[in-house]
Design a protein around this motif. Structure first.
Motif, PDB file in Angstrom:
ATOM      1  N   UNK A 130      23.763   7.220  13.848  1.00 22.60           N
ATOM      2  CA  UNK A 130      24.170   7.499  15.236  1.00 22.60           C
ATOM      3  C   UNK A 130      23.379   8.664  15.827  1.00 22.60           C
ATOM      4  N   UNK A 131      22.941   9.577  14.955  1.00 23.78           N
ATOM      5  CA  UNK A 131      22.246  10.763  15.471  1.00 23.78           C
ATOM      6  C   UNK A 131      21.268  11.300  14.440  1.00 23.78           C
ATOM      7  N   UNK A 132      20.341  12.120  14.950  1.00 20.06           N
ATOM      8  CA  UNK A 132      19.393  12.843  14.090  1.00 20.06           C
ATOM      9  C   UNK A 132      19.659  14.327  14.264  1.00 20.06           C
ATOM     10  N   UNK A 133      19.539  15.053  13.161  1.00 21.28           N
ATOM     11  CA  UNK A 133      19.733  16.495  13.228  1.00 21.28           C
ATOM     12  C   UNK A 133      18.516  17.184  12.595  1.00 21.28           C
ATOM     13  N   UNK A 134      17.394  17.230  13.337  1.00 21.55           N
ATOM     14  CA  UNK A 134      16.213  17.904  12.797  1.00 21.55           C
ATOM     15  C   UNK A 134      16.454  19.411  12.728  1.00 21.55           C
ATOM     16  N   UNK A 135      15.917  20.043  11.698  1.00 21.44           N
ATOM     17  CA  UNK A 135      16.136  21.483  11.493  1.00 21.44           C
ATOM     18  C   UNK A 135      14.816  22.211  11.740  1.00 21.44           C
ATOM     19  N   UNK A 136      14.855  23.223  12.570  1.00 20.10           N
ATOM     20  CA  UNK A 136      13.657  24.057  12.783  1.00 20.10           C
ATOM     21  C   UNK A 136      13.663  25.125  11.686  1.00 20.10           C
ATOM     22  N   UNK A 137      13.403  24.671  10.468  1.00 17.81           N
ATOM     23  CA  UNK A 137      13.609  25.527   9.301  1.00 17.81           C
ATOM     24  C   UNK A 137      12.576  26.647   9.232  1.00 17.81           C
ATOM     25  N   UNK A 138      13.018  27.801   8.807  1.00 19.15           N
ATOM     26  CA  UNK A 138      12.212  29.038   8.721  1.00 19.15           C
ATOM     27  C   UNK A 138      11.779  29.502  10.110  1.00 19.15           C
ATOM     28  N   UNK A 139      12.258  28.864  11.165  1.00 18.78           N
ATOM     29  CA  UNK A 139      11.772  29.202  12.511  1.00 18.78           C
ATOM     30  C   UNK A 139      10.561  28.382  12.892  1.00 18.78           C
ATOM     31  N   UNK A 140      10.272  27.353  12.090  1.00 22.93           N
ATOM     32  CA  UNK A 140       9.130  26.480  12.352  1.00 22.93           C
ATOM     33  C   UNK A 140       9.633  25.209  13.057  1.00 22.93           C
ATOM     34  N   UNK A 141       9.169  24.941  14.279  1.00 24.64           N
ATOM     35  CA  UNK A 141       9.733  23.798  15.010  1.00 24.64           C
ATOM     36  C   UNK A 141       9.475  22.465  14.310  1.00 24.64           C
ATOM     37  N   UNK A 142      10.509  21.637  14.267  1.00 27.76           N
ATOM     38  CA  UNK A 142      10.333  20.262  13.800  1.00 27.76           C
ATOM     39  C   UNK A 142       9.445  19.533  14.810  1.00 27.76           C
ATOM     40  N   UNK A 143       8.840  18.455  14.367  1.00 28.54           N
ATOM     41  CA  UNK A 143       7.869  17.748  15.217  1.00 28.54           C
ATOM     42  C   UNK A 143       8.621  16.889  16.244  1.00 28.54           C
ATOM     43  N   UNK A 144       8.984  17.513  17.372  1.00 26.72           N
ATOM     44  CA  UNK A 144       9.954  16.896  18.281  1.00 26.72           C
ATOM     45  C   UNK A 144       9.452  15.639  18.998  1.00 26.72           C
ATOM     46  N   UNK A 145       8.175  15.534  19.325  1.00 27.79           N
ATOM     47  CA  UNK A 145       7.743  14.349  20.089  1.00 27.79           C
ATOM     48  C   UNK A 145       7.968  13.045  19.317  1.00 27.79           C
ATOM     49  N   UNK A 146       7.471  12.924  18.077  1.00 26.21           N
ATOM     50  CA  UNK A 146       7.773  11.679  17.354  1.00 26.21           C
ATOM     51  C   UNK A 146       9.267  11.485  17.085  1.00 26.21           C
ATOM     52  N   UNK A 147       9.990  12.583  16.906  1.00 29.13           N
ATOM     53  CA  UNK A 147      11.436  12.463  16.660  1.00 29.13           C
ATOM     54  C   UNK A 147      12.138  11.932  17.922  1.00 29.13           C
ATOM     55  N   UNK A 148      11.712  12.420  19.075  1.00 28.12           N
ATOM     56  CA  UNK A 148      12.282  11.926  20.339  1.00 28.12           C
ATOM     57  C   UNK A 148      11.968  10.436  20.527  1.00 28.12           C
ATOM     58  N   UNK A 149      10.755  10.041  20.138  1.00 28.15           N
ATOM     59  CA  UNK A 149      10.360   8.622  20.222  1.00 28.15           C
ATOM     60  C   UNK A 149      11.273   7.746  19.380  1.00 28.15           C
ATOM     61  N   UNK A 150      11.492   8.196  18.142  1.00 24.31           N
ATOM     62  CA  UNK A 150      12.343   7.432  17.208  1.00 24.31           C
ATOM     63  C   UNK A 150      13.749   7.307  17.781  1.00 24.31           C
ATOM     64  N   UNK A 151      14.257   8.428  18.307  1.00 22.12           N
ATOM     65  CA  UNK A 151      15.624   8.424  18.845  1.00 22.12           C
ATOM     66  C   UNK A 151      15.731   7.442  20.023  1.00 22.12           C
ATOM     67  N   UNK A 152      14.677   7.431  20.836  1.00 22.95           N
ATOM     68  CA  UNK A 152      14.688   6.533  21.997  1.00 22.95           C
ATOM     69  C   UNK A 152      14.690   5.073  21.526  1.00 22.95           C
ATOM     70  N   UNK A 153      13.799   4.806  20.568  1.00 25.03           N
ATOM     71  CA  UNK A 153      13.648   3.430  20.069  1.00 25.03           C
ATOM     72  C   UNK A 153      14.954   2.907  19.468  1.00 25.03           C
ATOM     73  N   UNK A 154      15.664   3.774  18.733  1.00 22.31           N
ATOM     74  CA  UNK A 154      16.869   3.311  18.023  1.00 22.31           C
ATOM     75  C   UNK A 154      18.161   3.727  18.739  1.00 22.31           C
ATOM     76  N   UNK A 155      18.014   4.281  19.938  1.00 26.30           N
ATOM     77  CA  UNK A 155      19.189   4.723  20.732  1.00 26.30           C
ATOM     78  C   UNK A 155      20.073   5.700  19.939  1.00 26.30           C
ATOM     79  N   UNK A 156      19.466   6.783  19.514  1.00 26.29           N
ATOM     80  CA  UNK A 156      20.185   7.786  18.724  1.00 26.29           C
ATOM     81  C   UNK A 156      20.278   9.095  19.507  1.00 26.29           C
TER      82      UNK A 156
END
Ligand SMILES: Cc1ncc(COP(=O)(O)O)c(C=O)c1O
Length: 377
Positions: A130-156
């Motif tokens: 139902x959802x994704x919970x990417x972690x910006x671990x150590x203060x390093x941003x997760x790779x948001x563009x592909x993650x946003x794409x995946x969420x859009x594709x799978x309606x998450x």
């Protein structure tokens, strides 16, 4: 009794940060004088400044970072029967917040930079996700563009775990502004830290923000009317007053830590393959991490930690046991080998001191000590 090391470069720094607490007391005294201890002026002002700084429409102060994630997920309707995918190398709260909703924590492997691997997310999506919970671990941003794409594709939905990443930027935008919602932590060891627990949820959706404001405060619409049953997870006004001082100093803290991180990178890169500095630029977007922690991957870690102790250098491990291999996760059915990158890193990661009170000679001393360890062997 074990002899205490004579520390030269410590990991902890709170004694230095709060050596002169007077400027914090001043703000705290104003709260006491006003007597507005719950959801008071300082709390509301902090929310406004937080939202403005990080380029989001709404910021909702809550009791801690775990509640920030939990409430955001719950407000999105995540619950029993759902799965939420997160990173197995995170602090346990990322999975804990998912489990608290009644949903099932699921995991995907991570990359060299310790953030969740979008390709692995794709492999672990099921009809229940139902959802994704990417972690910006150590203060390093997760790779948001592909993650946003995946969420859009799978309606998450996406909830960013920005607990360690206040002020980190991905492609010129602050983390916490990319998804349905994000959760921040102000735990004493975070980059924006308080004298206790505190957290913040950010979102650009006004209705969602309004719901979260009710959820953190018993569902109370006003003093006497309750819209739905909920609990209490307010950001303490006293803590918000302390936070307002920290907030003014945040840019300076980030800049200082970035300077030391760059120096560490430069001095440690030549020690490859004994010391591996992660590649923080695996993607196309520009990245400005904040160094809540500075983590490298090292050979013969336990011996190195002991050697560094004899040199007075305090090094820690965040986190030696991946979440999917914890006793708490047994019911999820994962086994060793499920997330090979994460598991290999768990055996090799080492957190070096990184804080705004270090001096250049401290960073050089830490790196010289590490070099000496490998030269001796
Ligand atoms: C990645 C991550 N997520 C969530 C949390 C939970 O925050 P808190 O300790 O404020 O509940 C933390 C910090 O402890 C964290 O590091």
């Amino acid at each position: 009794m074990e002899q205490q090391p004579q520390w030269k470069v410590r990991y902890v720094y709170l004694d230095k940060q709060f050596a002169d607490p007077d400027r914090y007391w001043q703000r705290a005294k104003e709260v006491v004088a006003r007597g507005d201890f719950t959801l008071g002026k300082a709390e509301q002002e902090f929310e406004t400044r937080f939202a403005q700084k990080f380029g989001v429409q709404h910021a909702i102060g809550v009791g801690n970072g775990t509640d920030a994630l939990f409430l955001a997920l719950k407000a999105l309707g995540v619950g029993p029967g759902d799965e939420v995918i997160t990173a197995p190398n995170s602090f346990v709260a990322s999975a804990g917040a998912i489990a608290l909703t009644g949903a099932r924590p699921a995991f995907a492997d991570v990359r060299d930079d310790y953030t969740i691997d979008p390709a692995s997310i794709e492999q672990h999506i099921t009809p229940k996700t139902k959802a994704l919970l990417p972690v910006h671990l150590c203060g390093n941003p997760a790779d948001m563009y592909p993650i946003l794409e995946i969420a859009k594709k799978h309606k998450l939905f996406i909830v960013e775990d920005a607990a360690q990443a206040a002020s980190a930027q991905y492609d010129g935008k602050y983390v916490g502004s990319f998804a349905s919602a994000a959760g921040f932590s102000f735990h004493p060891q975070k980059i924006l830290n308080l004298w206790g627990d505190g957290g913040m949820i950010t979102t650009n959706d006004g209705d969602f923000a309004a719901r979260l404001r009710l959820m953190r405060n018993h569902g109370l619409k006003n003093r006497n009317e309750v819209v739905f049953f909920s609990g209490n997870s307010r950001l303490d006004t006293f803590h918000a007053a302390v936070a307002s001082v920290m907030f003014e100093e945040l840019d300076g803290v980030v800049a200082k830590r970035t300077t030391w991180a760059k120096l560490y990178d430069e001095l440690l890169r030549p020690l490859e393959p004994n010391v591996h500095v992660p590649n923080r630029r695996l993607n196309q977007a520009s990245i400005n991490p904040v160094y809540t922690t500075y983590i490298v991957q090292v050979k013969r870690r336990e011996q190195l930690i002991e050697f560094l102790k004899t040199k007075g250098v305090e090094a820690l491990v965040h986190y030696p046991i991946p979440i999917h291999l914890q006793e708490a996760a047994r019911y999820l059915g994962y086994t060793k080998g499920d997330f090979p990158v994460c598991e290999k890193q768990a055996d090799e990661i080492l957190t070096l001191p990184i804080h705004q009170y270090l001096a250049e000679q401290d960073v050089r001393y830490v790196c010289d000590s590490i070099r000496e360890f490998y030269e001796r062997a």
